[in-house]
Design a protein around this motif. Structure first.
Motif, PDB file in Angstrom:
ATOM      1  N   UNK A  56       0.849  -1.188   0.000  1.00  0.00           N
ATOM      2  CA  UNK A  56       0.000   0.000   0.000  1.00  0.00           C
ATOM      3  C   UNK A  56       0.893   1.249   0.000  1.00  0.00           C
ATOM      4  N   UNK A  57       0.449   2.325  -0.681  1.00  0.00           N
ATOM      5  CA  UNK A  57       1.240   3.568  -0.669  1.00  0.00           C
ATOM      6  C   UNK A  57       1.395   4.103   0.751  1.00  0.00           C
ATOM      7  N   UNK A  58       2.583   4.584   1.075  1.00  0.00           N
ATOM      8  CA  UNK A  58       2.833   5.184   2.379  1.00  0.00           C
ATOM      9  C   UNK A  58       2.031   6.488   2.485  1.00  0.00           C
ATOM     10  N   UNK A  59       1.180   6.623   3.509  1.00  0.00           N
ATOM     11  CA  UNK A  59       0.353   7.838   3.627  1.00  0.00           C
ATOM     12  C   UNK A  59       1.153   9.085   3.985  1.00  0.00           C
ATOM     13  N   UNK A  60       2.411   8.915   4.412  1.00  0.00           N
ATOM     14  CA  UNK A  60       3.212  10.057   4.858  1.00  0.00           C
ATOM     15  C   UNK A  60       4.312  10.411   3.865  1.00  0.00           C
ATOM     16  N   UNK A  61       5.066   9.411   3.432  1.00  0.00           N
ATOM     17  CA  UNK A  61       6.212   9.637   2.551  1.00  0.00           C
ATOM     18  C   UNK A  61       5.811   9.313   1.120  1.00  0.00           C
ATOM     19  N   UNK A  62       5.830  10.313   0.270  1.00  0.00           N
ATOM     20  CA  UNK A  62       5.419  10.127  -1.117  1.00  0.00           C
ATOM     21  C   UNK A  62       6.412   9.230  -1.853  1.00  0.00           C
ATOM     22  N   UNK A  63       5.876   8.300  -2.638  1.00  0.00           N
ATOM     23  CA  UNK A  63       6.704   7.423  -3.456  1.00  0.00           C
ATOM     24  C   UNK A  63       7.079   6.115  -2.802  1.00  0.00           C
ATOM     25  N   UNK A  64       6.820   5.969  -1.503  1.00  0.00           N
ATOM     26  CA  UNK A  64       7.140   4.723  -0.800  1.00  0.00           C
ATOM     27  C   UNK A  64       5.906   3.837  -0.705  1.00  0.00           C
ATOM     28  N   UNK A  65       6.177   2.520  -0.685  1.00  0.00           N
ATOM     29  CA  UNK A  65       5.110   1.537  -0.489  1.00  0.00           C
ATOM     30  C   UNK A  65       5.457   0.704   0.728  1.00  0.00           C
ATOM     31  N   UNK A  66       4.438   0.402   1.519  1.00  0.00           N
ATOM     32  CA  UNK A  66       4.613  -0.393   2.731  1.00  0.00           C
ATOM     33  C   UNK A  66       3.850  -1.707   2.591  1.00  0.00           C
ATOM     34  N   UNK A  67       4.376  -2.736   3.255  1.00  0.00           N
ATOM     35  CA  UNK A  67       3.705  -4.031   3.205  1.00  0.00           C
ATOM     36  C   UNK A  67       4.683  -5.152   2.913  1.00  0.00           C
ATOM     37  N   UNK A  68       4.216  -6.166   2.184  1.00  0.00           N
ATOM     38  CA  UNK A  68       5.055  -7.333   1.903  1.00  0.00           C
ATOM     39  C   UNK A  68       4.936  -7.752   0.442  1.00  0.00           C
ATOM     40  N   UNK A  69       6.037  -8.302  -0.058  1.00  0.00           N
ATOM     41  CA  UNK A  69       6.075  -8.927  -1.375  1.00  0.00           C
ATOM     42  C   UNK A  69       6.577 -10.357  -1.207  1.00  0.00           C
ATOM     43  N   UNK A  70       6.129 -11.225  -2.103  1.00  0.00           N
ATOM     44  CA  UNK A  70       6.710 -12.567  -2.198  1.00  0.00           C
ATOM     45  C   UNK A  70       7.574 -12.567  -3.437  1.00  0.00           C
ATOM     46  N   UNK A  71       8.882 -12.747  -3.248  1.00  0.00           N
ATOM     47  CA  UNK A  71       9.822 -12.640  -4.358  1.00  0.00           C
ATOM     48  C   UNK A  71      10.592 -13.939  -4.542  1.00  0.00           C
ATOM     49  N   UNK A  72      10.885 -14.241  -5.807  1.00  0.00           N
ATOM     50  CA  UNK A  72      11.771 -15.358  -6.141  1.00  0.00           C
ATOM     51  C   UNK A  72      13.004 -14.783  -6.815  1.00  0.00           C
ATOM     52  N   UNK A  73      14.192 -15.134  -6.284  1.00  0.00           N
ATOM     53  CA  UNK A  73      15.440 -14.604  -6.825  1.00  0.00           C
ATOM     54  C   UNK A  73      16.369 -15.744  -7.205  1.00  0.00           C
ATOM     55  N   UNK A  74      17.257 -15.451  -8.151  1.00  0.00           N
ATOM     56  CA  UNK A  74      18.316 -16.393  -8.530  1.00  0.00           C
ATOM     57  C   UNK A  74      19.646 -15.815  -8.063  1.00  0.00           C
ATOM     58  N   UNK A  75      20.350 -16.588  -7.235  1.00  0.00           N
ATOM     59  CA  UNK A  75      21.640 -16.132  -6.713  1.00  0.00           C
ATOM     60  C   UNK A  75      22.669 -16.217  -7.842  1.00  0.00           C
TER      61      UNK A  75
END
Length: 397
Positions: A56-75
């Motif tokens: 969700x967009x941060x209600x205080x700091x413009x341009x930031x998003x707060x919350x969680x993502x599920x990410x898959x990465x390749x080392x």
């Protein structure tokens, strides 16, 4: 012929000496560690897939998003290169790494102490090294295209300065030595190399070096005296307590404040000294009959014009690095009595004014030295004769 001319160049041998000093500083510093915790590794990784989750967009700091993502990465590096790992990336205001597919990041890889298998992966930082290398290359390109040969000399001087600060001064501080004397030594090495590389070995350079060293030393001495009189400990500086916690040797944190003033003032003081010295010698060349007194007055007038803007430059530089602190102080709306006696405010005032006083004192010293060396007196004649003898010896091979 080209090789012979290069070997006769004073700048070439100055560069060789500078290279030797840099290599010696790097080899003896022990500054960069090549080892890592075997159970906590930091590796480059590429984001393969991202599920936005509940961002969700941060209600205080413009341009930031707060919350969680599920990410898959390749080392991409190390013993786990090619491994794909899926994990939850939590975004807060202070640890906010918003991942997108294809992005390169750094991940911290925690492994089991017995099996060596991956237990946990998290985002460590964005991968910025490639951008930084490109940005540095762009800076050097602009410097070389605009400055050409002088740009090359400036680039070499900048590299020498960075090596001396990072691999000579910092390790001595970490070893528990007093920061102020080593800051002065670092400033001396840097001043001599930079001015001789840019201005060549000349009377003009000698005057600039003398003026720079007097100005920088005065800035350091004045800052130490002012700090003692104002009872400034330096412990209110950012991360001062962390230095004491992580250091193996007792580091003199209060003196770090004064050493920082010396290094911060060095560039501006060097600029002023070289400008005044060059101007005085140019005036002497245009008006050979001018005596030392008139040359000194001309140098002082030139220095007066430079002094005001350079003092602003130093104070604004210190103020700019403390912008967040000043905003916090303003938000508290402190009464004047509490505000004017704040330790942090005293530190900023001492930093800015000490460096500015050192810069101001550089003006008369450099003007005097340049006037003496440029005028027809015994000192300048002796040095000019020595310079001609060296130049003649170089021509004769």
């Amino acid at each position: 012929m080209i090789v012979r001319n290069v070997l006769r160049s004073r700048r070439f041998w100055l560069g060789v000496i500078g290279l030797i000093l840099c290599v010696a500083a790097i080899m003896t510093s022990g500054f960069v560690s090549t080892s890592d915790d075997p159970h906590f590794l930091v590796q480059r990784a590429r984001v393969i897939e991202v599920e936005e989750g509940n961002l969700q967009p941060d209600p205080v700091v413009e341009g930031l998003y707060l919350g969680q993502q599920v990410a898959e990465v390749e080392i991409l590096g190390g013993e786990f290169a090619g491994h794909r790992v899926r994990f939850v990336n939590t975004l807060s205001r202070f640890f906010n790494h918003n991942l997108t597919e294809g992005m390169e990041i750094l991940v911290s890889v925690n492994t089991h102490p017995d099996t060596g298998q991956i237990v946990f992966v998290d985002v460590f930082s964005h991968s910025r090294s490639t951008f930084l290398y490109i940005f540095i290359a762009f800076f050097l390109l602009v410097l070389l295209v605009i400055g050409r040969r002088k740009g090359l000399y400036s680039a070499l001087s900048l590299a020498f300065t960075l090596v001396m600060v990072i691999f000579f001064l910092i390790p001595r501080i970490i070893a528990g030595d007093s920061p102020v004397p080593f800051a002065v030594i670092t400033a001396a090495f840097t001043t001599v190399f930079t001015i001789l590389m840019v201005g060549d070995v000349s009377l003009k350079s000698i005057a600039a070096i003398g003026g720079t060293m007097v100005g920088v030393t005065c800035a350091g001495v004045i800052s130490v005296i002012a700090g003692r009189l104002a009872h400034v400990s330096g412990m209110q500086m950012e991360n001062a307590e962390a230095i004491l916690i992580y250091a193996d040797n007792p580091i003199r944190v209060p003196d770090l404040l004064f050493a920082g003033i010396i290094i911060a003032a060095l560039g501006a003081v060097m600029d002023v000294a070289m400008s005044i010295s060059s101007s005085v010698f140019e005036i002497k060349q245009a008006s050979p009959k001018m005596d030392g007194k008139k040359l000194y007055k001309s140098g002082m007038r030139i220095g007066g014009d430079i002094m005001g803007t350079m003092s602003n430059t130093l104070i604004l530089a210190f103020a700019g690095t403390s912008m967040i602190i000043m905003v916090i102080i303003a938000l508290y709306q402190l009464p004047y009595m509490r505000f004017i006696n704040l330790n942090l405010l005293a530190i900023e005032i001492i930093q800015g004014l000490s460096a500015s006083i050192g810069l101001i004192l550089t003006v008369p010293v450099t003007a005097l030295l340049a006037a003496l060396l440029a005028s027809n007196n015994k000192v300048s004649k002796f040095l000019k004769t020595k310079a001609k003898v060296v130049e003649q010896e170089q021509k004769e091979g």
